[in-house]
Design a protein around this motif. Structure first.
Motif, PDB file in Angstrom:
ATOM      1  N   ASN A   2       0.817  -1.212   0.000  1.00 58.59           N
ATOM      2  CA  ASN A   2       0.000   0.000   0.000  1.00 58.59           C
ATOM      3  C   ASN A   2       0.850   1.262   0.000  1.00 58.59           C
ATOM      4  N   HIS A   3       2.164   1.109  -0.200  1.00 58.31           N
ATOM      5  CA  HIS A   3       3.038   2.286  -0.104  1.00 58.31           C
ATOM      6  C   HIS A   3       2.762   3.255  -1.259  1.00 58.31           C
ATOM      7  N   PRO A   4       2.739   4.555  -0.963  1.00 58.13           N
ATOM      8  CA  PRO A   4       2.421   5.543  -2.008  1.00 58.13           C
ATOM      9  C   PRO A   4       3.357   5.463  -3.222  1.00 58.13           C
ATOM     10  N   SER A  30       0.344   4.841  -9.189  1.00 58.95           N
ATOM     11  CA  SER A  30       0.673   5.189 -10.563  1.00 58.95           C
ATOM     12  C   SER A  30       0.909   6.695 -10.719  1.00 58.95           C
ATOM     13  N   GLN A  31       0.712   7.473  -9.652  1.00 56.82           N
ATOM     14  CA  GLN A  31       1.128   8.877  -9.729  1.00 56.82           C
ATOM     15  C   GLN A  31       2.641   8.981  -9.713  1.00 56.82           C
ATOM     16  N   THR A  43       5.015   6.075 -10.033  1.00 50.31           N
ATOM     17  CA  THR A  43       5.799   5.083 -10.765  1.00 50.31           C
ATOM     18  C   THR A  43       5.145   4.839 -12.129  1.00 50.31           C
TER      19      THR A  43
END
Lengths: 703, 380
Positions: B189-191, B195-196, B198
């Motif tokens: 669940n890490h930001p 897809s913003q 990576t």
């Protein structure tokens, strides 16, 4: 996160100045970006690491300060003096999605008077960048910044049946949020609903209809713990980022729910009047288990080299809220007891701590990273360059000395280039469809750049255009980089390293404006061969070939001499030159550097020097233009003429005095016998034999 | 047998030669003078029509002087013929006759030699003057190209770490989720996985967002102990602006061995920065957070421009933030098949583009990928 120095002092009694705090907090991992000096207060802008949601509050920062200063943290004690009735008599709470909301507490305050907040509260919020709204809303915001727990106040009268239901939204449901935006909801979104409809986005923002207003008299104060992933997912999906969501998605303190609520209710009663219920409705069906971590003090030194006194370790951990428990957990490794191991219960607000290494970090950062020695590890390993790395360096330096500047382009390119270029042999796949064959980005950042480049050429051509626009007409560039293609859907794409060259204009001489000569095919070919030779690889062979992006008749396929296909070279085709508006010829080459680097280098081996001189004879043949030099050369070598020792080109002539379909080729043949000097008549005889053969084989004439 | 002749008969013949010499000598006599005397040049006037250069006249004079010498002193000269007759002179007079002839020979040959030397010198002087170069004109120096500043800095970093016992490794640029995140202890669940931040391919693979991916492959392949650096391209979904690019270059280092501590991390990074920025460079470590290290530290170094007193480059703090580091997280070690109870390690990472910007004073890093030759040609 903005922190008020005065507020911090109330919680810690700190004797450090704001500047000293900046230094000390930075060195325990809470970097202060800036200090804003206000009248009577200083505001510290703290950069809180993403794993420390507990520090998104004054109490969290205060706890760190108290460890730094060895002082006692003064947690605000809350006592609601005037209460009446049970919360359950005024409202009902149900949790239908306990996985997304493990705990929900509601408490009622009746008979409040909504008004602007007192000056001290308005000022304090303003100092940390918060806008005052009304007394009840401001108090929830104040407690959030004090204790880190997001709270929400509903107008009880607006909740249908005075009911709170924590559930997933139903498909098609909508909610007008406090920012006056209508949100379309779906079952992935957790909402707070009343008996009939959603009234808040759980952990993110309240709804407009149940908002506190001038007419509000009874308030339901929500304090809850929401699942971080759920809050993050919804906030991202709806493009929202609020004070509440920022804390819930990193992990709030589940154990602090009631304490923060009590603090909030206390302040409401004090400031807005009203009577609170005796208790809260606290739905917490499956309390989150407390985590405990085994700790071996000796590991602090073995991992950090710091020698910290056991008492100091105890102090740091205790001050941070870790509680040592005498009984070791059943999973303790054998023998660890003997090493003085103990077990610490992790405080509920430290969701980031779960391993011994985490405790070591807590001790090390408070003992001081600056106290750690600085020394190189014992030297017991030999450094090494990858063999190909050395060759790449040779290649770059050779190209540099040949006048090429090194370019680097983005790895993604416009899909308009999909069909324009012939790809390297190693990337040629069977699929017809560009979308299947090429690697496509789901989420490009530059609208036009959706493909992972299968060729370096579009980037270099763009660079040529850019430089022509700025008045540079003599340009030679090279680039080394990966190119990509998909061979099988669902499998990792193929990555090859490519080398590409582009040259246009002329070869410049330093300090002179006029190019000595214009670039042509053979210049670029020569540069490529020289660069490959500088790596000790090759030789390359070239054969005329139709290449999609190159001009017919001036294009060649490139091979290693074992016939491994490597790439192509030639002049850019007219149809591609047009969109780029190139008015001068542009020459391009691209080869599969991975294949080349995998090839065997030329073995270096001494050959004895010849003892007798060679005799050379020149011959000029008039041949058809379809006869290549390579063919002539090969025929000469294959003729098995005695004492033949080699052939080199003298020159080629086409033009006036020569029939249009013909070309005159002059070459020099060398003869040498190993044990004696050849006599003239012997050489003449050998040369005549060779010429006769060539004349017959190629329908040539002597010229 | 010829009758003997006496000196009185012989002398007029000697005198006749001398007279012939004196007549022609008149034109050459100026050239006995030093060539820099004005009369010397004046004397050349009779050796060519007006309008031809002094050099041509001097060459003509030299030719004629040589012819004159041959005429008077050569094998077919009257002097040579007379010398053959000396044996016919009466024995008593033969000595005097010989002396007279030798005197005449010297009288003619010595000045002519001087004339030739002077004319040669005169011609040489003119030629030297005419062929003098402007040595400040540019040499024929083929224009060499220039390596990209990222290459220059990357190679310097590589050289330093190879000398410290590190191997250079490289890996894929498009990676599986496992190598880009999971193996680096980055939770689902890490930001960073969003897809913003990576880039993902349509097949769901990630463009590597850090070269730490290479560390995992290297540990799996080589095992411990291990020392390596991984320089390379990485991708993050940042819109280009003066301090961001969606693609940049990074170098990550990893050292895994028995008994590795944070002191070794500090020592290694400090040594690297001293070699990069000078012996006076001071390094500072601050606690920080990265999922793949525990404890984690960011490192700053004393500003190479102002030395710590504060300037534009360090934004008046005296420190320049450079990279992240820490002790390799036990989950990362374990995941790569290394036992964290036996081995420990440190890792560090820094942006090559940022170092390029710092070292060359670059204020807009978008220039790095525009490939403007006016930019590229400023580097080595």
């Amino acid at each position: 996160m903005l922190i008020s120095y005065n507020w911090l002092r109330e919680l810690t009694g700190t004797v450090l100045t704001p500047l000293e705090l900046r230094e000390r907090l930075t060195m325990v991992g809470l970097a202060i970006d800036a200090i804003d000096e206000l009248e009577g207060d200083s505001i510290l802008d703290v950069e809180v690491p993403s794993n420390r949601p507990d520090c998104l509050s004054h109490i969290g920062i205060a706890r760190e300060v108290s460890v730094i200063e060895k002082s006692k943290l003064q947690i605000p004690t809350s006592k609601v003096t005037k209460t009446e009735g049970r919360a359950a008599d005024h409202a009902q709470v149900e949790i239908h999605a306990p996985d997304l909301c493990p705990r929900y507490a509601a408490r009622i305050v009746r008979g409040v008077k909504i008004a602007p907040s007192p000056d001290w509260l308005v000022k304090r919020l303003a100092e940390i960048g918060q806008r005052a709204i009304n007394n009840v809303a401001d108090i929830t915001n104040y407690v959030l910044h004090e204790l880190g727990q997001p709270l929400h106040a509903f107008d009880l009268a607006r909740l249908t049946d005075h009911q709170i239901v924590v559930r997933r939204a139903r498909a098609g449901e909508k909610l007008q949020t406090l920012d006056d935006v209508e949100r379309k909801l779906d079952p992935d979104v957790l909402v707070i609903a009343d008996a009939t409809r959603p009234v808040a986005l759980a952990g993110i923002m309240g709804g407009l209809e149940s908002e506190i207003s001038q007419t509000t008299t009874d308030v339901l104060v929500e304090s809850a713990y929401f699942n971080p992933d759920s809050v993050r997912g919804t906030a991202r999906k709806l493009g929202m980022d609020t004070e509440a969501s920022r804390r819930f998605e990193r992990g709030a303190d589940c154990a602090n729910v009631l304490q923060a609520q009590t603090r909030c209710v206390e302040l409401i009663c004090e400031i807005a009047g009203g009577v609170a219920t005796d208790d809260a409705i606290d739905i917490y069906p499956q309390p989150l288990p407390a985590r405990s971590v085994e700790f071996r003090p000796a590991r602090v030194e073995s991992l950090t080299s710091l020698r910290v006194e056991p008492g100091e370790m105890q102090r740091i951990l205790a001050a941070l809220g870790f509680v040592e428990t005498p009984s070791a957990s059943p999973t303790v490794r054998e023998g660890s007891q003997a090493a003085g191991a103990s077990t610490f219960v992790v405080p509920s607000w430290r969701s980031d701590v779960g391993l011994e290494e985490d405790l070591i970090e807590e001790i090390a950062r408070h003992a001081g990273f600056d106290k750690i020695d600085s020394e190189l590890p014992p030297s017991n390993m030999a450094g090494e360059y990858q063999p190909v790395e050395i060759k790449r360096r040779d290649l770059r330096r050779a190209l540099r000395s040949l006048g090429f500047d090194e370019a680097i382009n983005f790895s993604f390119i416009d899909n308009a280039h999909d069909e324009q270029f012939a790809l390297l042999p190693g990337l040629t796949t069977v699929s017809e469809s560009a979308a299947e064959r090429l690697v496509t980005l789901q989420n490009p950042i530059l609208d036009e750049a959706t493909r992972m480049r299968p060729t370096l050429l579009p980037g270099l051509l763009q660079a040529v255009r850019h430089n022509l626009n700025y008045g540079t007409r003599d340009i030679s560039l090279f680039e080394l980089g990966r190119v990509f293609a998909t061979f099988k859907q669902g499998e990792l794409p193929v990555e090859r390293e490519a080398l590409a060259l582009v040259a246009t204009g002329g070869a410049l001489t330093e300090g002179r404006v006029q190019a000595e000569r214009e670039f042509d095919f053979f210049q670029l070919k020569g540069a490529l061969e020289a660069a490959v030779d500088a790596m000790g690889l090759g030789p390359l062979t070239f054969s005329s070939a139709a290449i999609a992006h190159l001009r017919p008749g001036q294009s060649a396929a490139i091979f290693l001499d074992d016939e491994t296909p490597l790439g192509s070279i030639g002049r850019l085709s007219e149809s591609l030159a047009q969109p780029y508006k190139f008015r001068q010829p542009v020459y391009l080459a691209e080869i599969d550097l991975s294949s080349l680097l995998e090839s065997r280098g030329r073995p270096l081996q001494y050959a004895p020097l010849p003892r007798y001189p060679a005799v050379v004879r020149d011959v000029t043949l008039l041949v058809g233009r379809d006869v290549t030099f390579a063919e002539l050369k090969q025929a000469i070598a294959a003729a098995e003429i005695a004492d033949y020792a080699g052939v080199v080109l003298v020159g080629v002539y086409e033009g006036s005095n020569i029939p249009e379909a013909k070309r005159s080729v002059t070459f020099r043949v060398e003869y040498r016998a190993p044990e004696r000097t050849l006599r003239d008549e012997e050489v003449e005889e050998r040369q005549r034999k060779l010429i006769d053969l060539l004349l017959r084989k190629f329908a040539a004439e002597l010229h | 047998m010829t009758a003997e002749i006496n000196f009185e008969d012989f002398k007029p013949r000697v005198d006749a030669i001398e007279e012939a010499f004196q007549q022609k000598w008149e034109r050459f006599r100026y050239f006995v003078l030093e060539p820099d005397r004005p009369e010397f040049a004046e004397g050349l006037n009779s050796f060519g029509p007006e309008g031809i250069s002094l050099l041509e006249k001097a060459k003509s004079a030299l030719t004629q002087a040589k012819e004159f010498q041959t005429e008077m002193l050569g094998r077919k000269s009257r002097l040579s013929a007379l010398r053959k007759e000396i044996r016919n002179v009466a024995a008593a007079d033969r000595g005097v006759a010989g002396q007279a002839m030798t005197r005449l020979e010297l009288q003619m040959s010595q000045p002519l030699e001087i004339v030739e030397t002077h004319l040669n010198h005169f011609i040489g002087t003119i030629l030297t003057r005419q062929e003098a170069l402007d040595v400040t004109l540019p040499g024929w120096r083929p224009r060499r190209g220039h390596l990209h500043p990222i290459t220059l800095v990357r190679e310097r970093i590589e050289d330093i770490f190879v000398s410290l016992g590190y191997a250079i490794e490289d890996g894929r640029e498009i990676e599986t989720d496992f190598y880009n995140f999971t193996a680096l202890n980055i939770p689902d669940n890490h930001p960073a996985r969003a897809s913003q931040d990576t880039f993902y391919t349509s097949d769901g693979f990630a463009l590597r967002s850090q070269t730490s991916t290479v560390q995992i492959h290297a540990m799996q392949r080589r095992g411990a102990p291990l020392r390596m650096i991984a320089p390379g391209r990485v991708f993050r979904r940042d819109t280009p602006d003066p301090t961001h690019n969606p693609m940049f270059f990074q170098v990550e280092g990893l050292c895994v061995d028995r008994g590795i501590t944070m002191a070794h991390l500090k020592g290694t990074v400090a040594e690297f920065l001293r070699r990069m920025f000078g012996a006076q460079t001071v390094t500072r470590f601050r606690p920080s957070y990265f999922p793949f290290t525990e404890p984690s530290a960011e490192f700053d170094f004393s500003c190479f421009k102002c030395g710590g007193s504060g300037c534009r480059i360090c934004k008046n703090s005296g420190w320049i933030e450079l990279g992240g580091s820490g002790m390799v997280h036990p989950n990362v070690l374990r995941g790569a098949g290394v036992d964290p109870e036996e081995f420990s390690g440190f890792a560090f990472g820094l942006g090559i583009d940022r170092m390029v910007a710092l070292m060359y004073g670059l204020d807009d890093i978008r220039l790095l990928f525009e490939n403007d030759v006016r930019f590229l040609r400023q580097f080595d």
